[in-house]
Design a protein around this motif. Sequence first.
Motif, PDB file in Angstrom:
ATOM      1  N   LEU A  29       0.812  -1.218   0.000  1.00 58.27           N
ATOM      2  CA  LEU A  29       0.000   0.000   0.000  1.00 58.27           C
ATOM      3  C   LEU A  29       0.849   1.272   0.000  1.00 58.27           C
ATOM      4  CD1 LEU A  29      -2.803  -1.076   2.472  1.00 58.27           C
ATOM      5  CD2 LEU A  29      -3.156  -0.390   0.099  1.00 58.27           C
ATOM      6  N   LEU A  30       2.056   1.203   0.548  1.00 58.53           N
ATOM      7  CA  LEU A  30       2.910   2.395   0.603  1.00 58.53           C
ATOM      8  C   LEU A  30       3.241   2.947  -0.769  1.00 58.53           C
ATOM      9  CD1 LEU A  30       5.450   1.682   3.478  1.00 58.53           C
ATOM     10  CD2 LEU A  30       3.724   3.478   3.374  1.00 58.53           C
ATOM     11  N   ASP A  31       3.569   2.062  -1.711  1.00 54.04           N
ATOM     12  CA  ASP A  31       3.957   2.570  -3.019  1.00 54.04           C
ATOM     13  C   ASP A  31       3.396   1.772  -4.185  1.00 54.04           C
ATOM     14  OD1 ASP A  31       7.423   1.362  -2.832  1.00 54.04           O
ATOM     15  OD2 ASP A  31       5.512   0.326  -2.800  1.00 54.04           O
ATOM     16  N   GLY A  32       2.474   0.870  -3.912  1.00 52.75           N
ATOM     17  CA  GLY A  32       1.904   0.071  -4.986  1.00 52.75           C
ATOM     18  C   GLY A  32       0.771   0.803  -5.689  1.00 52.75           C
ATOM     19  N   ASP A  33       0.561   0.424  -6.942  1.00 53.18           N
ATOM     20  CA  ASP A  33      -0.583   0.977  -7.651  1.00 53.18           C
ATOM     21  C   ASP A  33      -1.788   0.067  -7.409  1.00 53.18           C
ATOM     22  OD1 ASP A  33      -0.366  -1.233  -9.369  1.00 53.18           O
ATOM     23  OD2 ASP A  33       0.541  -0.073 -10.980  1.00 53.18           O
ATOM     24  N   ALA A  34      -2.924   0.423  -7.977  1.00 60.11           N
ATOM     25  CA  ALA A  34      -4.160  -0.326  -7.728  1.00 60.11           C
ATOM     26  C   ALA A  34      -4.029  -1.789  -8.129  1.00 60.11           C
ATOM     27  CB  ALA A  34      -5.321   0.336  -8.467  1.00 60.11           C
ATOM     28  N   ASN A  35      -3.365  -2.064  -9.232  1.00 61.28           N
ATOM     29  CA  ASN A  35      -3.206  -3.449  -9.679  1.00 61.28           C
ATOM     30  C   ASN A  35      -2.337  -4.251  -8.721  1.00 61.28           C
ATOM     31  OD1 ASN A  35      -4.753  -2.801 -11.876  1.00 61.28           O
ATOM     32  ND2 ASN A  35      -3.047  -2.640 -13.284  1.00 61.28           N
ATOM     33  N   GLU A  36      -1.264  -3.647  -8.234  1.00 56.18           N
ATOM     34  CA  GLU A  36      -0.380  -4.338  -7.286  1.00 56.18           C
ATOM     35  C   GLU A  36      -1.099  -4.596  -5.965  1.00 56.18           C
ATOM     36  OE1 GLU A  36       3.958  -2.678  -8.748  1.00 56.18           O
ATOM     37  OE2 GLU A  36       2.737  -1.417  -7.431  1.00 56.18           O
ATOM     38  N   ILE A  37      -1.934  -3.662  -5.547  1.00 52.19           N
ATOM     39  CA  ILE A  37      -2.686  -3.828  -4.298  1.00 52.19           C
ATOM     40  C   ILE A  37      -3.690  -4.967  -4.437  1.00 52.19           C
ATOM     41  CG2 ILE A  37      -4.343  -2.723  -2.745  1.00 52.19           C
ATOM     42  CD1 ILE A  37      -2.764  -0.061  -3.427  1.00 52.19           C
ATOM     43  N   GLU A  39      -3.474  -7.492  -6.466  1.00 49.88           N
ATOM     44  CA  GLU A  39      -2.694  -8.735  -6.515  1.00 49.88           C
ATOM     45  C   GLU A  39      -2.212  -9.133  -5.119  1.00 49.88           C
ATOM     46  OE1 GLU A  39       0.867 -10.743  -9.120  1.00 49.88           O
ATOM     47  OE2 GLU A  39       0.818  -8.570  -8.953  1.00 49.88           O
ATOM     48  N   ALA A  40      -1.783  -8.163  -4.310  1.00 53.52           N
ATOM     49  CA  ALA A  40      -1.327  -8.457  -2.946  1.00 53.52           C
ATOM     50  C   ALA A  40      -2.468  -9.021  -2.102  1.00 53.52           C
ATOM     51  CB  ALA A  40      -0.753  -7.199  -2.300  1.00 53.52           C
ATOM     52  N   LEU A  41      -3.671  -8.494  -2.279  1.00 50.15           N
ATOM     53  CA  LEU A  41      -4.830  -9.049  -1.570  1.00 50.15           C
ATOM     54  C   LEU A  41      -5.067 -10.493  -1.998  1.00 50.15           C
ATOM     55  CD1 LEU A  41      -7.200  -5.983  -1.703  1.00 50.15           C
ATOM     56  CD2 LEU A  41      -6.289  -7.041   0.369  1.00 50.15           C
ATOM     57  N   GLY A  42      -4.854 -10.774  -3.272  1.00 51.75           N
ATOM     58  CA  GLY A  42      -4.978 -12.145  -3.756  1.00 51.75           C
ATOM     59  C   GLY A  42      -3.944 -13.065  -3.141  1.00 51.75           C
ATOM     60  N   VAL A  43      -2.734 -12.565  -2.968  1.00 48.19           N
ATOM     61  CA  VAL A  43      -1.668 -13.355  -2.338  1.00 48.19           C
ATOM     62  C   VAL A  43      -2.059 -13.708  -0.907  1.00 48.19           C
ATOM     63  CG1 VAL A  43       0.707 -13.253  -1.470  1.00 48.19           C
ATOM     64  CG2 VAL A  43       0.192 -12.472  -3.784  1.00 48.19           C
ATOM     65  N   VAL A  44      -2.562 -12.726  -0.166  1.00 51.94           N
ATOM     66  CA  VAL A  44      -2.964 -12.980   1.219  1.00 51.94           C
ATOM     67  C   VAL A  44      -4.147 -13.946   1.250  1.00 51.94           C
ATOM     68  CG1 VAL A  44      -3.836 -11.941   3.345  1.00 51.94           C
ATOM     69  CG2 VAL A  44      -2.035 -10.792   2.052  1.00 51.94           C
ATOM     70  N   ALA A  45      -5.091 -13.779   0.333  1.00 52.94           N
ATOM     71  CA  ALA A  45      -6.237 -14.698   0.274  1.00 52.94           C
ATOM     72  C   ALA A  45      -5.770 -16.128   0.006  1.00 52.94           C
ATOM     73  CB  ALA A  45      -7.225 -14.232  -0.797  1.00 52.94           C
ATOM     74  N   GLU A  62     -13.658 -18.288  -8.400  1.00 51.91           N
ATOM     75  CA  GLU A  62     -13.293 -17.756  -9.712  1.00 51.91           C
ATOM     76  C   GLU A  62     -13.327 -16.231  -9.714  1.00 51.91           C
ATOM     77  OE1 GLU A  62     -15.662 -20.143  -9.221  1.00 51.91           O
ATOM     78  OE2 GLU A  62     -14.445 -21.845  -9.851  1.00 51.91           O
ATOM     79  N   THR A  63     -14.371 -15.673  -9.096  1.00 50.49           N
ATOM     80  CA  THR A  63     -14.486 -14.215  -9.010  1.00 50.49           C
ATOM     81  C   THR A  63     -13.330 -13.641  -8.214  1.00 50.49           C
ATOM     82  OG1 THR A  63     -16.890 -14.268  -9.219  1.00 50.49           O
ATOM     83  CG2 THR A  63     -15.929 -12.304  -8.188  1.00 50.49           C
ATOM     84  N   LEU A  64     -12.983 -14.287  -7.105  1.00 49.67           N
ATOM     85  CA  LEU A  64     -11.866 -13.795  -6.287  1.00 49.67           C
ATOM     86  C   LEU A  64     -10.554 -13.854  -7.058  1.00 49.67           C
ATOM     87  CD1 LEU A  64     -12.457 -15.113  -2.679  1.00 49.67           C
ATOM     88  CD2 LEU A  64     -12.664 -12.790  -3.537  1.00 49.67           C
ATOM     89  N   ASP A  70      -3.429  -9.099 -10.746  1.00 48.99           N
ATOM     90  CA  ASP A  70      -2.814  -7.831 -11.130  1.00 48.99           C
ATOM     91  C   ASP A  70      -3.638  -7.082 -12.175  1.00 48.99           C
ATOM     92  OD1 ASP A  70      -2.274  -9.486 -13.271  1.00 48.99           O
ATOM     93  OD2 ASP A  70      -0.172  -8.903 -13.430  1.00 48.99           O
ATOM     94  N   ALA A  71      -4.596  -7.769 -12.816  1.00 48.96           N
ATOM     95  CA  ALA A  71      -5.489  -7.113 -13.777  1.00 48.96           C
ATOM     96  C   ALA A  71      -6.856  -6.812 -13.166  1.00 48.96           C
ATOM     97  CB  ALA A  71      -5.657  -7.989 -15.008  1.00 48.96           C
ATOM     98  N   GLY A  72      -7.030  -7.172 -11.893  1.00 51.36           N
ATOM     99  CA  GLY A  72      -8.320  -6.983 -11.231  1.00 51.36           C
ATOM    100  C   GLY A  72      -8.550  -5.540 -10.804  1.00 51.36           C
ATOM    101  N   ASN A  73      -9.795  -5.253 -10.522  1.00 56.45           N
ATOM    102  CA  ASN A  73     -10.170  -3.926 -10.057  1.00 56.45           C
ATOM    103  C   ASN A  73     -11.338  -4.098  -9.091  1.00 56.45           C
ATOM    104  OD1 ASN A  73     -10.415  -1.198  -9.740  1.00 56.45           O
ATOM    105  ND2 ASN A  73     -11.343  -0.822 -11.733  1.00 56.45           N
TER     106      ASN A  73
END
Length: 95
Positions: A29-37, A39-45, A62-64, A70-73
């Motif tokens: 969150l400190l320096d990531g863009d929306a796509n990186e954020i 993707e990071a939520l996906g990693v934690v999930a 599938e939705t998650l 990284d292409a999610g919004n």
Amino acid sequence: MTKAKFSPFDVADHIKTAEDAVHYLDAVLLDGDANEIAEALGVVARSQGMARIAEESGLSRETLYRTLSDAGNPRLATLIGVLRAMGLRLSVTAA
């Protein structure tokens, strides 16, 4: 001579506790863009089990996977639901 075998590095394999997830997400969150954020939520999930997160958030796996890539919004409602399912919450601090 024996060749070394390496497996792909996956951050999700190293997130073991809620504190690990918080530190990882804070760093992104400190320096990531929306796509990186997203993707990071996906990693934690994935680290907590995508099936469980899907069930507790009321979304399909599938939705998650699609939304938390990284292409999610993700919509705000999706973000909040996923964070709650992970045992986390959104907060704001002064920069």
